[in-house]
Design an enzyme around this catalytic site. Structure first.
Site, PDB file in Angstrom:
ATOM      1  N   TYR A  28       0.793  -1.230   0.000  1.00 49.97           N
ATOM      2  CA  TYR A  28       0.000   0.000   0.000  1.00 49.97           C
ATOM      3  C   TYR A  28       0.831   1.288   0.000  1.00 49.97           C
ATOM      4  CZ  TYR A  28      -3.424  -3.521   1.301  1.00 49.97           C
ATOM      5  OH  TYR A  28      -4.205  -4.650   1.316  1.00 49.97           O
ATOM      6  N   HIS A 105      -7.560   0.030  -6.801  1.00 46.00           N
ATOM      7  CA  HIS A 105      -6.842  -0.617  -5.690  1.00 46.00           C
ATOM      8  C   HIS A 105      -5.382  -0.211  -5.748  1.00 46.00           C
ATOM      9  CE1 HIS A 105     -10.378  -2.908  -4.832  1.00 46.00           C
ATOM     10  NE2 HIS A 105     -10.471  -3.169  -6.121  1.00 46.00           N
TER      11      HIS A 105
HETATM   12  C1  DQA Z   1      -7.175  -2.681  -1.467  1.00 49.34           C
HETATM   13  C2  DQA Z   1      -7.048  -4.180  -1.777  1.00 49.34           C
HETATM   14  C3  DQA Z   1      -7.963  -5.004  -0.918  1.00 49.34           C
HETATM   15  O1  DQA Z   1      -7.807  -6.389  -1.211  1.00 49.34           O
HETATM   16  C4  DQA Z   1      -7.633  -4.800   0.550  1.00 49.34           C
HETATM   17  O2  DQA Z   1      -8.498  -5.546   1.368  1.00 49.34           O
HETATM   18  C5  DQA Z   1      -7.595  -3.372   0.937  1.00 49.34           C
HETATM   19  C6  DQA Z   1      -7.013  -2.391   0.020  1.00 49.34           C
HETATM   20  C7  DQA Z   1      -6.127  -1.852  -2.229  1.00 49.34           C
HETATM   21  O3  DQA Z   1      -6.295  -0.635  -2.306  1.00 49.34           O
HETATM   22  O4  DQA Z   1      -5.142  -2.414  -2.685  1.00 49.34           O
HETATM   23  O5  DQA Z   1      -7.985  -3.003   2.033  1.00 49.34           O
HETATM   24  O6  DQA Z   1      -8.458  -2.258  -1.885  1.00 49.34           O
END
Ligand code: DQA
Length: 150
Positions: A28, A105
Protein backbone atom coordinates in the site's frame (compact mmCIF):
# COMPACT_ATOMS: atom_id res chain seq x y z
CA UNK A 1 -17.39 26.47 -12.36
CA UNK A 2 -21.09 26.45 -13.22
CA UNK A 3 -23.41 24.11 -11.27
CA UNK A 4 -24.21 22.26 -14.53
CA UNK A 5 -20.59 21.42 -15.19
CA UNK A 6 -20.92 17.71 -14.38
CA UNK A 7 -17.45 17.54 -12.92
CA UNK A 8 -18.10 16.39 -9.35
CA UNK A 9 -16.36 13.14 -8.43
CA UNK A 10 -16.61 11.53 -5.02
CA UNK A 11 -13.79 9.22 -3.92
CA UNK A 12 -15.19 6.58 -1.54
CA UNK A 13 -12.65 4.71 0.56
CA UNK A 14 -13.86 1.72 2.51
CA UNK A 15 -12.79 -0.44 5.35
CA UNK A 16 -9.24 -0.08 6.74
CA UNK A 17 -8.20 2.54 4.23
CA UNK A 18 -8.07 5.03 7.10
CA UNK A 19 -5.08 2.98 8.36
CA UNK A 20 -2.94 3.71 5.29
CA UNK A 21 0.55 4.67 6.40
CA UNK A 22 0.64 1.85 8.93
CA UNK A 23 -0.46 -1.01 6.66
CA UNK A 24 2.08 -3.17 4.80
CA UNK A 25 4.04 -0.66 2.71
CA UNK A 26 4.98 -3.32 0.11
CA UNK A 27 1.31 -3.42 -0.88
CA UNK A 28 0.00 0.00 0.00
CA UNK A 29 3.00 2.35 0.05
CA UNK A 30 3.72 4.80 2.83
CA UNK A 31 1.23 7.62 2.30
CA UNK A 32 -1.44 8.21 4.92
CA UNK A 33 -5.03 8.57 3.70
CA UNK A 34 -4.82 12.34 4.19
CA UNK A 35 -1.65 12.50 2.08
CA UNK A 36 -3.19 10.28 -0.60
CA UNK A 37 -6.27 12.48 -0.70
CA UNK A 38 -4.13 15.61 -1.11
CA UNK A 39 -2.52 13.96 -4.12
CA UNK A 40 -5.87 12.89 -5.59
CA UNK A 41 -7.19 16.43 -5.11
CA UNK A 42 -4.22 17.71 -7.11
CA UNK A 43 -4.89 15.21 -9.91
CA UNK A 44 -8.50 16.38 -9.89
CA UNK A 45 -7.52 20.06 -10.20
CA UNK A 46 -5.30 19.22 -13.17
CA UNK A 47 -8.29 17.57 -14.86
CA UNK A 48 -10.75 20.29 -13.87
CA UNK A 49 -12.67 17.90 -11.62
CA UNK A 50 -14.19 18.84 -8.29
CA UNK A 51 -13.15 15.98 -6.00
CA UNK A 52 -14.75 15.17 -2.64
CA UNK A 53 -13.86 12.38 -0.22
CA UNK A 54 -15.66 9.88 1.97
CA UNK A 55 -14.26 7.10 4.16
CA UNK A 56 -15.90 4.74 6.61
CA UNK A 57 -15.26 1.41 8.27
CA UNK A 58 -19.00 0.80 8.49
CA UNK A 59 -20.49 -1.08 5.52
CA UNK A 60 -23.99 0.31 6.11
CA UNK A 61 -22.67 3.88 6.03
CA UNK A 62 -20.89 3.14 2.76
CA UNK A 63 -24.14 1.78 1.29
CA UNK A 64 -26.10 4.80 2.49
CA UNK A 65 -23.52 7.18 1.07
CA UNK A 66 -23.91 5.46 -2.31
CA UNK A 67 -27.70 5.83 -2.08
CA UNK A 68 -27.37 9.60 -1.59
CA UNK A 69 -24.51 10.03 -4.05
CA UNK A 70 -26.54 11.14 -7.11
CA UNK A 71 -27.60 14.24 -5.11
CA UNK A 72 -24.03 15.39 -4.62
CA UNK A 73 -21.82 13.87 -7.32
CA UNK A 74 -21.70 13.13 -11.05
CA UNK A 75 -19.36 10.16 -10.82
CA UNK A 76 -17.77 7.84 -8.27
CA UNK A 77 -14.29 6.49 -7.69
CA UNK A 78 -14.42 3.51 -5.35
CA UNK A 79 -11.78 1.71 -3.34
CA UNK A 80 -13.96 -0.34 -0.95
CA UNK A 81 -10.97 -2.22 0.56
CA UNK A 82 -11.79 -5.82 1.53
CA UNK A 83 -15.53 -5.23 0.92
CA UNK A 84 -14.59 -5.35 -2.78
CA UNK A 85 -14.29 -9.10 -2.50
CA UNK A 86 -17.53 -10.01 -0.76
CA UNK A 87 -20.00 -7.17 -0.24
CA UNK A 88 -22.82 -7.78 -2.70
CA UNK A 89 -24.70 -5.06 -0.79
CA UNK A 90 -22.15 -2.53 -2.01
CA UNK A 91 -22.53 -3.79 -5.58
CA UNK A 92 -26.31 -3.36 -5.34
CA UNK A 93 -25.92 0.11 -3.84
CA UNK A 94 -23.64 1.22 -6.67
CA UNK A 95 -26.18 -0.08 -9.15
CA UNK A 96 -28.88 1.96 -7.37
CA UNK A 97 -26.65 5.07 -7.50
CA UNK A 98 -26.45 4.61 -11.26
CA UNK A 99 -23.44 6.90 -11.64
CA UNK A 100 -20.41 6.27 -13.84
CA UNK A 101 -17.82 4.63 -11.62
CA UNK A 102 -14.24 3.38 -11.62
CA UNK A 103 -12.69 0.96 -9.11
CA UNK A 104 -9.16 1.51 -7.81
CA UNK A 105 -6.84 -0.62 -5.69
CA UNK A 106 -3.44 0.55 -4.56
CA UNK A 107 -2.10 -3.02 -4.55
CA UNK A 108 -2.22 -5.54 -7.38
CA UNK A 109 -5.20 -7.57 -6.22
CA UNK A 110 -4.78 -10.02 -9.11
CA UNK A 111 -1.33 -11.04 -7.88
CA UNK A 112 -2.09 -11.60 -4.22
CA UNK A 113 -4.26 -14.14 -2.38
CA UNK A 114 -6.92 -15.92 -4.48
CA UNK A 115 -9.76 -14.38 -2.49
CA UNK A 116 -8.74 -10.90 -3.64
CA UNK A 117 -9.30 -11.83 -7.29
CA UNK A 118 -13.06 -11.55 -7.08
CA UNK A 119 -14.56 -8.07 -7.29
CA UNK A 120 -18.25 -7.59 -6.63
CA UNK A 121 -18.05 -4.46 -8.80
CA UNK A 122 -17.08 -6.33 -11.95
CA UNK A 123 -19.29 -5.38 -14.88
CA UNK A 124 -20.63 -2.27 -13.12
CA UNK A 125 -17.53 -0.09 -13.32
CA UNK A 126 -16.02 1.54 -16.39
CA UNK A 127 -12.56 0.35 -15.41
CA UNK A 128 -10.63 -1.34 -12.62
CA UNK A 129 -7.18 0.07 -11.91
CA UNK A 130 -5.05 -2.10 -9.66
CA UNK A 131 -1.43 -2.20 -8.51
CA UNK A 132 -0.44 1.30 -9.62
CA UNK A 133 -0.42 2.96 -6.20
CA UNK A 134 -1.56 6.61 -6.00
CA UNK A 135 -0.99 6.99 -9.76
CA UNK A 136 -3.90 4.60 -10.29
CA UNK A 137 -6.23 7.30 -8.97
CA UNK A 138 -5.07 9.66 -11.70
CA UNK A 139 -5.83 7.03 -14.33
CA UNK A 140 -9.29 6.52 -12.82
CA UNK A 141 -9.98 10.28 -12.79
CA UNK A 142 -8.93 10.47 -16.45
CA UNK A 143 -11.48 7.76 -17.32
CA UNK A 144 -14.19 9.67 -15.44
CA UNK A 145 -13.15 12.99 -17.03
CA UNK A 146 -13.65 11.45 -20.49
CA UNK A 147 -16.96 9.88 -19.44
CA UNK A 148 -18.32 13.17 -18.06
CA UNK A 149 -17.21 15.13 -21.10
CA UNK A 150 -15.10 18.26 -20.89
C1 DQA B 1 -7.17 -2.68 -1.47
C2 DQA B 1 -7.05 -4.18 -1.78
C3 DQA B 1 -7.96 -5.00 -0.92
O1 DQA B 1 -7.81 -6.39 -1.21
C4 DQA B 1 -7.63 -4.80 0.55
O2 DQA B 1 -8.50 -5.55 1.37
C5 DQA B 1 -7.59 -3.37 0.94
C6 DQA B 1 -7.01 -2.39 0.02
C7 DQA B 1 -6.13 -1.85 -2.23
O3 DQA B 1 -6.30 -0.63 -2.31
O4 DQA B 1 -5.14 -2.41 -2.68
O5 DQA B 1 -7.99 -3.00 2.03
O6 DQA B 1 -8.46 -2.26 -1.89
Amino acid sequence: MSPTAHNRVEVLHGVNLDALGRRSPEHYGTLTLAELQTQIKRYGRELDLEVAFFQTNNEGEYVERLHRLPEVADAALLNPGAWTHYSWAIRDALEIAGLPAVEVHLSDVGEREDWRRLSVLEGLVLRTVSGKGPEGYREALEVLRRELGS
